[in-house]
Design an enzyme around this catalytic site. Sequence first.
Site, mmCIF file in Angstrom:
data_model
loop_
_atom_site.group_PDB
_atom_site.id
_atom_site.type_symbol
_atom_site.label_atom_id
_atom_site.label_comp_id
_atom_site.label_asym_id
_atom_site.label_seq_id
_atom_site.Cartn_x
_atom_site.Cartn_y
_atom_site.Cartn_z
ATOM 1 N NE ARG A 199 107.908 -37.621 6.407
ATOM 2 C CZ ARG A 199 108.982 -38.142 7.004
ATOM 3 N NH1 ARG A 199 108.915 -39.347 7.563
ATOM 4 N NH2 ARG A 199 110.107 -37.459 7.073
ATOM 5 C CD GLU A 206 103.823 -37.882 12.059
ATOM 6 O OE1 GLU A 206 103.539 -38.998 11.612
ATOM 7 O OE2 GLU A 206 104.926 -37.615 12.573
ATOM 8 C CG HIS A 254 107.559 -39.976 13.076
ATOM 9 N ND1 HIS A 254 107.037 -39.105 12.159
ATOM 10 C CD2 HIS A 254 108.673 -40.488 12.487
ATOM 11 C CE1 HIS A 254 107.796 -39.079 11.068
ATOM 12 N NE2 HIS A 254 108.806 -39.915 11.258
HETATM 13 P P1 NAP Z 1 115.186 -43.813 -0.452
HETATM 14 O O1 NAP Z 1 116.455 -44.583 -0.314
HETATM 15 O O2 NAP Z 1 115.159 -42.634 -1.353
HETATM 16 O O3 NAP Z 1 114.058 -44.862 -0.896
HETATM 17 C C1 NAP Z 1 112.814 -44.511 -1.365
HETATM 18 C C2 NAP Z 1 112.508 -45.359 -2.590
HETATM 19 O O4 NAP Z 1 111.173 -45.091 -2.991
HETATM 20 C C3 NAP Z 1 113.402 -44.999 -3.759
HETATM 21 O O5 NAP Z 1 114.454 -45.918 -3.900
HETATM 22 C C4 NAP Z 1 112.475 -44.962 -4.961
HETATM 23 O O6 NAP Z 1 112.844 -45.988 -5.850
HETATM 24 C C5 NAP Z 1 111.079 -45.254 -4.392
HETATM 25 N N1 NAP Z 1 110.122 -44.301 -4.922
HETATM 26 C C6 NAP Z 1 110.178 -42.939 -4.887
HETATM 27 N N2 NAP Z 1 109.109 -42.421 -5.507
HETATM 28 C C7 NAP Z 1 108.375 -43.465 -5.937
HETATM 29 C C8 NAP Z 1 107.149 -43.573 -6.651
HETATM 30 N N3 NAP Z 1 106.495 -42.480 -7.073
HETATM 31 N N4 NAP Z 1 106.668 -44.788 -6.921
HETATM 32 C C9 NAP Z 1 107.338 -45.893 -6.529
HETATM 33 N N5 NAP Z 1 108.500 -45.863 -5.847
HETATM 34 C C10 NAP Z 1 109.014 -44.656 -5.564
HETATM 35 O O7 NAP Z 1 114.688 -43.320 0.951
HETATM 36 P P2 NAP Z 1 114.882 -44.009 2.390
HETATM 37 O O8 NAP Z 1 116.113 -43.504 3.013
HETATM 38 O O9 NAP Z 1 114.696 -45.479 2.238
HETATM 39 O O10 NAP Z 1 113.630 -43.352 3.164
HETATM 40 C C11 NAP Z 1 112.312 -43.584 2.716
HETATM 41 C C12 NAP Z 1 111.323 -42.735 3.460
HETATM 42 O O11 NAP Z 1 111.157 -43.239 4.775
HETATM 43 C C13 NAP Z 1 111.740 -41.271 3.693
HETATM 44 O O12 NAP Z 1 111.429 -40.464 2.578
HETATM 45 C C14 NAP Z 1 110.960 -40.885 4.914
HETATM 46 O O13 NAP Z 1 109.737 -40.302 4.540
HETATM 47 C C15 NAP Z 1 110.695 -42.209 5.618
HETATM 48 N N6 NAP Z 1 111.412 -42.317 6.906
HETATM 49 C C16 NAP Z 1 110.703 -42.447 8.049
HETATM 50 C C17 NAP Z 1 111.363 -42.619 9.256
HETATM 51 C C18 NAP Z 1 110.605 -42.761 10.543
HETATM 52 O O14 NAP Z 1 111.075 -42.289 11.568
HETATM 53 N N7 NAP Z 1 109.470 -43.420 10.543
HETATM 54 C C19 NAP Z 1 112.760 -42.616 9.315
HETATM 55 C C20 NAP Z 1 113.458 -42.479 8.127
HETATM 56 C C21 NAP Z 1 112.769 -42.339 6.923
HETATM 57 P P3 NAP Z 1 112.632 -45.753 -7.428
HETATM 58 O O15 NAP Z 1 113.398 -44.526 -7.762
HETATM 59 O O16 NAP Z 1 113.102 -47.005 -8.061
HETATM 60 O O17 NAP Z 1 111.151 -45.583 -7.610
HETATM 61 C C1 GLV Z 2 112.086 -39.494 9.657
HETATM 62 O O1 GLV Z 2 110.907 -39.625 9.548
HETATM 63 C C2 GLV Z 2 112.964 -39.137 8.600
HETATM 64 O O2 GLV Z 2 112.494 -38.841 7.494
HETATM 65 O O3 GLV Z 2 114.187 -39.116 8.836
#
Ligand code: NAP
Ligand code: GLV
Length: 317
Positions: free
Chosen positions: A236, A265, A283
């Site tokens: 984000r 955005e 995005h």
């Molecule tokens: P996820 O599996 O929940 O991974 C996020 C990781 O971040 C968690 O495992 C957590 O690990 C760590 N985290 C959370 N808060 C933290 C903090 N304060 N300090 C350090 N580490 C922290 O989520 P995901 O499925 O990988 O998705 C991640 C993010 O990508 C989403 O939230 C979304 O915003 C973004 N995204 C963007 C797109 C796009 O189109 N560009 C698509 C999909 C997702 P710990 O608990 O060990 O800290």
């Molecule tokens: C995309 O940005 C998502 O959070 O799925």
Amino acid sequence: MKVFITRKIPVNGIDLLKKKGYDVKVYPKEKPISRQELINGAKDADAVITLLTDKVDDAILSKLPKIKIISNFAVGYNNIDISSAAKRNIMVTNTPGVLTEATADTAFALLITCGRRIVESDEFMRKGKFIGWDPMLLLGTELKGSTVGIIGAGRIGAALAKRCSGFGMKIIYFSRRKNEYFENKLKAKKVTLTKLLSKSDFISVHIPLTPETHHLIGREEIKLMKKSAVFINTARGEVVDEKELIKALKAKKIFSAGFDVYEGEPIVNKELLKLKNVVLLPHIGSATFETRSKIAEIAAKNVIAALSGKKPPFLVN
Ligand code: NAP
Ligand code: GLV
């Protein structure tokens, strides 16, 4: 039961809802819905499928008396006030997992594109500047042997790390908890954010936007990066202080950056558009036919479970 969807989504999701006999209405315009239109569309609905572009705050929730579930068509749900929803007994759901690989592909595409200056090279060709092979032309950073620092060792962070490992890169990561997959399968070490920023050749952000992670990467953090660092953000925009990053890119304090997401955005800082050492995507992290269909299916299944009195598969509050 009435379901309101704030934008056209893949038809398989809509069909699943219609098969259940729900009265499904889709916002018809090809642009993000306004707050008032969202309220008008959802005020009589039992469920609403929202996008990450829809800010669903307490003021909106207070105008939706019948709503049982807000099913967000994304894994990130920072656009929704989940505690206000919980207070009102409204379930909030997301769509994790199915978009992991597509988003990791996008992050990896940015990583290699920025490292090897692919967009700049394409522009160079189109401008007719190619006069022959040149030993010093458009040199970039080699992936093999370089270090990638992954911020947020979750699903997408791990999927990117796996790709990087396949390209012979060393991996370090920053997360709150130790991650077994990183430690055991990828032989990656958990480090402090300070160490990650100062040691990495490539840095990729994969943490959710929360009050704690807002501007996690600010002026002081950017100062720690190598002059040769490539910075990628597909998480984000607000996780990074974009103005400070732009200053560093302008002054060539870091090598380049790849953006899929922006602070505020869809507005994009005009200064970014002038920079040569950035690659800008609109995005599209999860934008494959396959993934968007799966997201639609999960968003619909979350709604169906909630409206059937069951716990939705991906409840976040
Ligand atoms: P996820 O599996 O929940 O991974 C996020 C990781 O971040 C968690 O495992 C957590 O690990 C760590 N985290 C959370 N808060 C933290 C903090 N304060 N300090 C350090 N580490 C922290 O989520 P995901 O499925 O990988 O998705 C991640 C993010 O990508 C989403 O939230 C979304 O915003 C973004 N995204 C963007 C797109 C796009 O189109 N560009 C698509 C999909 C997702 P710990 O608990 O060990 O800290
Ligand atoms: C995309 O940005 C998502 O959070 O799925």
